[in-house]
Design an enzyme around this catalytic site. Structure first.
Site, PDB file in Angstrom:
ATOM      1  N   ASP A 240      52.554  27.435   2.000  1.00 13.38           N
ATOM      2  CA  ASP A 240      53.365  27.425   3.211  1.00 13.38           C
ATOM      3  C   ASP A 240      54.326  26.251   3.239  1.00 13.38           C
ATOM      4  O   ASP A 240      54.017  25.154   2.775  1.00 13.38           O
ATOM      5  CB  ASP A 240      52.464  27.374   4.448  1.00 13.38           C
TER       6      ASP A 240
ATOM      7  N   GLU B 109      50.234  39.315  11.952  1.00 10.90           N
ATOM      8  CA  GLU B 109      49.484  38.432  11.059  1.00 10.90           C
ATOM      9  C   GLU B 109      49.130  37.183  11.855  1.00 10.90           C
ATOM     10  O   GLU B 109      50.008  36.546  12.442  1.00 10.90           O
ATOM     11  CB  GLU B 109      50.317  38.037   9.840  1.00 10.90           C
TER      12      GLU B 109
END
Length: 292
Positions: A61, A50
């Site tokens: 995040d 990824e």
């Protein structure tokens, strides 16, 4: 159309083990070092990569990935340069699947049609866009599928059986199960609950299930790999980048190896899970044979 992601998970199933999915941020801490990391991770043990698309407001995040995005943006990373990274990587590796992960805003600014054409040409295999719900599939998901890219959706601990069919409707490649509520790297998963959640999702889909968020070391990877088809590690890897930098935030001679060494440990953990599970199966078979 069969993608590299489809082929990789089919091969992993044939091997009887889970895959290791590694996340790194494109352009962190600079383009050249990021490219060196990207080129090195498959040999270290990554089965799927990824690649984070840096963004100024990565709401899902945690601090580690947020900081990696800011480092990349400060060094001049753009979405075009991220596609260039993939293109350059693909010239030497035509097998490792690459998934771009991030947020819709940079893609929208780039232009959806242009982005999908350029991503496909560069050798991207799939997309994870965390802020586009299933109700917005016309925006990017369906065009991406038409372009031959897998569109990978997130399922979370709060995705119940009523919501799950909508999440899975146009998902392809694999399902990304978020093992904790909250942001990346925030906590350690409760492995028993994760295994139960993976089993529940598998009742709704034949797609592989990869589990991420909170996986920090080989022990965590081994525990997750016993029930999932893939283990995703991100925050720990971008932290490995950060702790390898010098006082001015620049790459050092140990930056690439800091990442690859951790990936090797994680890969060992994933593979140990296969051996452990195989041993349990062998014991079960032996018991049944004696019983009969």
């Amino acid at each position: 159309m069969t993608t590299r992601i489809d082929r990789r998970f089919a091969a992993l199933k044939q091997e009887g083990r889970a895959g290791l999915v590694t996340f790194v941020t494109a352009g962190d801490p600079d383009y050249a070092t990021s490219l060196a990391i990207l080129k090195a991770v498959p040999a270290a043990g990554a089965d799927v990569v990824e690649l984070g698309m840096p963004f100024t407001d990565p709401m899902a995040d945690g601090p580690a990935v947020q900081a990696s995005s800011l480092r990349a943006l400060k060094s001049g990373q753009t979405l075009r340069k991220t596609l260039d990274l993939v293109r350059t990587f693909r010239a030497g590796d035509n097998d490792t699947p690459i998934v771009l992960m991030g947020y819709y805003n940079p893609i929208y600014i780039y232009g959806v049609d242009r982005f999908l054409a350029d991503a496909t040409a560069a050798g991207v295999d799939g997309l994870i866009v965390v802020d586009l719900p299933a109700e917005e599939d016309d925006e990017l998901c369906l065009p991406a599928l038409k372009a031959g890219l897998n569109f990978i959706r997130l399922a979370t601990p709060t995705t119940d059986d009523r919501r799950l069919p909508a999440v899975l409707a146009n998902t392809s490649g694999f399902v990304y199960y978020v093992s904790i509520t909250g942001i990346t790297g925030a906590a350690t998963p409760e492995f028993g609950k994760v295994a139960a959640a993976v089993a529940r999702i598998k009742r709704h889909t034949d797609l592989p299930i990869a589990v991420g968020f909170g996986v920090k070391n080989a022990e965590h990877a081994r525990a997750i790999a016993q029930g999932a088809d893939g283990v995703v590690v991100g925050s720990a890897l971008v932290e490995a980048v950060r702790t390898s930098l010098d006082a001015n935030g620049r790459a050092t001679p140990r930056t690439v190896s800091a990442v690859t060494s951790l990936i090797s440990e994680l890969a060992d953990g994933v593979r140990c899970a296969r051996n452990q599970t195989s041993g349990i199966r062998d014991q079960d078979t032996s018991v049944r044979s004696r019983a009969s």
